[in-house]
Enzyme design. Structure first.
Site, short mmCIF file in Angstrom:
data_model
loop_
_atom_site.label_atom_id
_atom_site.label_comp_id
_atom_site.label_asym_id
_atom_site.label_seq_id
_atom_site.Cartn_x
_atom_site.Cartn_y
_atom_site.Cartn_z
N ASN A 69 5.73 -27.00 6.16
CA ASN A 69 6.01 -28.34 6.70
C ASN A 69 4.74 -28.87 7.37
O ASN A 69 4.37 -28.40 8.44
CB ASN A 69 7.16 -28.23 7.72
CG ASN A 69 7.44 -29.55 8.41
OD1 ASN A 69 6.95 -30.61 8.01
ND2 ASN A 69 8.24 -29.50 9.46
N HIS A 105 15.26 -31.57 11.64
CA HIS A 105 14.21 -30.83 12.36
C HIS A 105 14.31 -31.18 13.85
O HIS A 105 14.62 -32.31 14.21
CB HIS A 105 12.84 -31.19 11.81
CG HIS A 105 11.76 -30.27 12.29
ND1 HIS A 105 11.21 -30.39 13.54
CD2 HIS A 105 11.17 -29.20 11.70
CE1 HIS A 105 10.30 -29.43 13.70
NE2 HIS A 105 10.26 -28.70 12.60
N GLU A 158 12.16 -31.86 15.91
CA GLU A 158 11.32 -33.01 16.31
C GLU A 158 12.01 -34.33 15.99
O GLU A 158 11.83 -35.32 16.70
CB GLU A 158 9.94 -32.89 15.63
CG GLU A 158 9.12 -31.77 16.28
CD GLU A 158 8.16 -31.05 15.36
OE1 GLU A 158 7.85 -31.57 14.27
OE2 GLU A 158 7.70 -29.94 15.74
N SER A 203 6.13 -20.72 14.87
CA SER A 203 4.90 -19.93 15.02
C SER A 203 4.77 -18.79 14.01
O SER A 203 4.29 -17.71 14.34
CB SER A 203 4.77 -19.41 16.46
OG SER A 203 4.71 -20.50 17.37
N GLY A 237 5.36 -24.32 17.50
CA GLY A 237 4.03 -24.78 17.89
C GLY A 237 3.56 -24.23 19.22
O GLY A 237 2.56 -24.70 19.78
N GLU A 242 15.22 -22.48 13.70
CA GLU A 242 13.97 -22.71 14.42
C GLU A 242 14.26 -22.83 15.91
O GLU A 242 14.66 -23.91 16.39
CB GLU A 242 13.32 -24.00 13.95
CG GLU A 242 12.94 -24.00 12.50
CD GLU A 242 11.76 -24.90 12.24
OE1 GLU A 242 10.85 -24.45 11.53
OE2 GLU A 242 11.71 -26.03 12.77
N LYS A 250 4.22 -31.68 8.68
CA LYS A 250 4.49 -32.65 9.76
C LYS A 250 3.59 -33.88 9.56
O LYS A 250 3.31 -34.23 8.41
CB LYS A 250 4.32 -31.98 11.12
CG LYS A 250 5.15 -30.67 11.20
CD LYS A 250 5.32 -30.12 12.57
CE LYS A 250 6.20 -28.87 12.50
NZ LYS A 250 6.50 -28.30 13.79
O1 LIG Z 1 8.82 -26.88 10.59
C1 LIG Z 1 8.13 -26.00 11.10
C2 LIG Z 1 8.34 -25.55 12.44
O2 LIG Z 1 8.61 -26.58 13.31
C3 LIG Z 1 7.41 -24.52 12.95
O3 LIG Z 1 6.17 -25.04 13.34
P1 LIG Z 1 5.01 -24.03 13.78
O4 LIG Z 1 4.88 -23.03 12.65
O5 LIG Z 1 3.78 -24.87 13.93
O6 LIG Z 1 5.46 -23.37 15.04
#
Ligand SMILES: O=C[C@H](O)COP(=O)(O)O
Length: 261
Positions: A10, A100, A102, A218, A178, A172, A12
């Site tokens: 992803n 998600h 977010e 992460s 993150g 998640e 983002k």
């Molecule tokens: O969609 C992915 C997740 O929100 C994980 O993000 P991350 O790997 O940067 O922690």
């Protein structure tokens, strides 16, 4: 039964369409074809990149797939700024991320909206990657199983069994996204197993056994191998580590059981 792991990158709100082409080319070049027999790899770029990724994947007959980060519940109409399921289907999207954390946080998406989007995805033959996960305070209070299970059941409301089977679930924990604070494999397995048990209870064991349940938060090449060893973790939804071609390739190879290319 053994489910084929899925690694979904992803991106983002990162990478323009030219950077997207470069990254997909890098992954395609670095990950030999034989790995795709053991792991499904998908990239989830911003909307503005999808046409470029489609052209590259189709033109070079790449084995990776791609998807989108969101979709509108409606098919068309006066919804400024939104992108619909039919548009994504026409672009050849295999997956669409729905719910998600977010989007739940910054766009106030409720379980009801998430459910409409999940249904819209299925209506147009796109597999939703339905995200669930608890905030830190919920985990600290010990409510993570109840919270994520409720999000799961609400997100799948009204779906037929075969649609549930073609839905990917991503667990998640919000506190691990993150932050560099990864859930332990035992934490991930506990919730992923509980989600599968909830699926079995509602849709039957056969359906639940087919559904891929990913972990996200992460995930990196350094922790993916231990995560996919868990019985109920069928891959990962990867954020930050999916933006680096070498790192993402390594991560996919390890999810396939190695060795590193
Ligand atoms: O969609 C992915 C997740 O929100 C994980 O993000 P991350 O790997 O940067 O922690």
């Amino acid at each position: 039964m053994s489910r084929k792991p899925l690694i979904a990158g992803n991106w983002k709100m990162n990478l323009n369409h030219l950077e997207a082409i470069a990254l997909v080319q890098k992954i395609a070049f670095s990950l030999p074809e034989k790995y795709y027999a053991k792991v499904d790899v998908t990239v989830i770029p911003p909307f503005t990149d999808i046409r470029s990724v489609q052209t590259l994947v189709d033109g070079d007959k790449l084995l990776l797939t791609y998807g989108a980060q969101d979709l509108a519940p409606q098919d068309s109409g006066a919804y400024t700024g939104d992108v619909s399921g039919p548009m994504l289907a026409k672009l050849g999207c295999t997956y669409v991320v729905v719910g998600h954390s977010e989007r739940r946080e910054y766009h106030a998406e409720t379980d009801e909206v998430v459910n409409k989007k999940v249904r819209a995805a299925h209506k147009h033959g796109i597999s939703p990657i339905l995200c669930v996960g608890e905030q830190l305070e919920v985990r600290e209070a010990g409510g993570h199983i109840e919270h994520t299970t409720a999000q799961l059941i609400a997100g799948l409301k009204g779906l037929k069994a075969e649609q549930v089977q073609n839905t990917v679930i991503a667990y998640e924990p919000v506190w691990a996204i993150g932050t560099g604070r990864v859930a332990t494999p035992a934490d991930a397995e506990e919730v992923c197993a509980a989600l599968r048990a909830a699926l079995a209870e509602k849709y039957g064991a056969e359906v639940a056994e087919q559904v891929r349940v990913l972990y996200g938060g992460s995930v990196k090449s350094g922790n993916i191998a231990d995560l996919v060893k868990c019985d109920n973790v069928d891959g990962a939804l990867v954020g930050g580590a999916s933006l680096d071609g070498d790192e993402f390739t390594k991560l996919c190879a390890l999810a396939a059981g190695g060795p590193l290319p």
